[in-house]
Scaffold this motif. Structure first.
Motif: not given
Length: 419
Positions: A327-343
């Motif tokens: 999987s690929i997730t893009n939190g950057g479109v909402f302004g997220s600078l860093m996160s820990t995506p969940i499996l």
């Protein structure tokens, strides 16, 4: 009288129950054949139920009800035929007499309704700045407030943010302590269950890195117009990341594998079905790009666009959602600078993209401002070792910072020289 029973169909092997989200017609309506009757929510997506025959529909199930496969939703009385379409032209002569009186009547109605009301663009500015519309004079048709009127009010000092704040405080809702409850949709319930399952049943860990996006951004800037002209789709970041991920997955197959602890088996995939997280009005869905390793950049972009539009419009099928090896997730479109995506089980890893932000970095002994993005790879430590996870993320970073490697998965010069 011929009565047809419309039941919950078999949608997929794993789906045994659906939620009747909403009827798309009214009880007692006469429908055409293949007309959508209702929308059903499954664990993965929404599906419409279409009329098998034309006739009068009588509801049996209620909206919001959980129904098993084979449960009765409604009946169709085929002895009641829809109104013939030939009746439509009868309405065409009516506009003629209206033309004489319509301008006067409609103008009056428009004046009475539009005065003091804001256009969509003006309404957005008023809401964002908490403005009091009573101080804004509308110059649009019938006294409607336009965007230009709001800007003029700002310039002349007729409205201020303080005035808007005072208007909010004066409202009764400002200090209200009301509460409301809403039933969770089937999709939201499924998402919550799967997230808890992922946290509790995997040895999830996250490793981070950062990538200099300047090479990719320069390439996009140089070729985006020609790319769109040639292929009819925009050149986005997702195709670069998908390509980089596919090359890295072939180099590190355990990142692309499933684990079955009950049978003590690991399933390796020689293909890359990339799940992309898409935010929709109903929640997060994860449709799949099949055999992404075999697709070109423009084919990836077209598939991303198709899935995103289908997700937004609630048109994703069960087939669009099933499977996926990474999987690929893009939190950057909402302004997220860093996160820990969940499996996303049973997958073993997920890549998180984030906001591109200019930061000072050291380049060959000099400090330069570069567009940087943090990357996060969450992985199941039961199947993926730390060395593999870090090496995988470094490989993705290397190909993004050297886009020419995306063509063959390695440096073309090294390949030419046999190194």
């Amino acid at each position: 009288m011929a009565i047809i029973e419309m039941k919950v169909p078999e949608l997929a092997e794993s789906i045994t129950e659906v939620t009747l989200a909403q009827f798309l017609i009214s009880d007692g309506d006469v429908v055409e054949m293949d007309q959508p009757i209702c929308e059903m929510e499954t664990d993965k997506a929404s599906q419409e139920l279409f009329a098998e025959k034309a006739g009068k529909v009588t509801f049996v199930a209620e909206e919001g009800a959980d129904l098993a496969v084979g449960a009765l939703i409604c009946t169709i009385d085929t002895s009641v035929a829809p109104a013939p379409k030939t009746e439509a032209p009868v309405a065409t002569p009516k506009p003629a007499p209206r033309e004489k009186s319509a301008p006067v009547v409609e103008a009056k109605k428009e004046e009475s309704y539009a005065k003091g009301h804001a256009s969509p663009a003006a309404s957005k500015m008023i809401t964002e700045n908490n403005l009091d519309t009573s101080s804004i004079q509308g110059s649009g048709p019938g006294g409607r407030i336009t965007k230009a009127d709001v800007l003029k009010a700002f310039a002349e000092g007729n409205v201020t943010i303080q005035q808007g704040a005072e208007a909010i405080v004066r409202q009764s809702k400002a200090f209200a302590r009301t509460e409301s409850e809403a039933k969770m949709s089937r999709l939201r319930r499924t998402i919550s269950e799967r997230l808890v399952f992922a946290k509790n049943s995997t040895a999830m860990l996250t490793t981070f890195n950062e990538v200099d996006m300047k090479p990719v951004m320069d390439l996009r800037r140089k070729h985006k117009e020609k790319f769109k002209e040639t292929h009819g789709v925009n050149l986005g970041f997702m195709s670069f990341f998908t390509k980089a991920v596919c090359h890295a997955l072939q180099e590190f197959p355990s990142v692309n594998a499933y684990i079955n602890p009950e049978k003590s088996l690991i399933t390796y995939h020689d293909y890359c079905d990339i799940s992309i997280a898409v935010s929709t009005p109903k929640g997060l869905v994860v449709p799949v790009i099949r055999n992404a390793e075999s697709l070109s950049m423009w084919e990836i972009e077209k598939e991303v666009k198709r899935l995103a539009i289908a997700g937004r419009d609630g048109k994703l099928s069960i087939g669009d959602m099933e499977g996926g090896t990474f999987s690929i997730t893009n939190g950057g479109v909402f302004g997220s600078l860093m996160s820990t995506p969940i499996l996303n089980p049973p997958q073993s890893a997920i890549l998180g993209m984030h906001k591109i932000e200019e930061r000072p970095v050291a380049i060959e002994g000099k400090v330069e401002i570069r567009p940087m993005m943090y990357l996060a790879l969450s992985y199941d430590h039961r199947i993926i070792d730390g060395k593999e996870s870090v090496s995988f993320l470094v490989a993705v970073k290397d190909m993004l910072e050297n886009p020419e490697k995306l063509l063959l998965g390695t440096d073309p010069v090294d390949l030419l020289l046999g190194m």
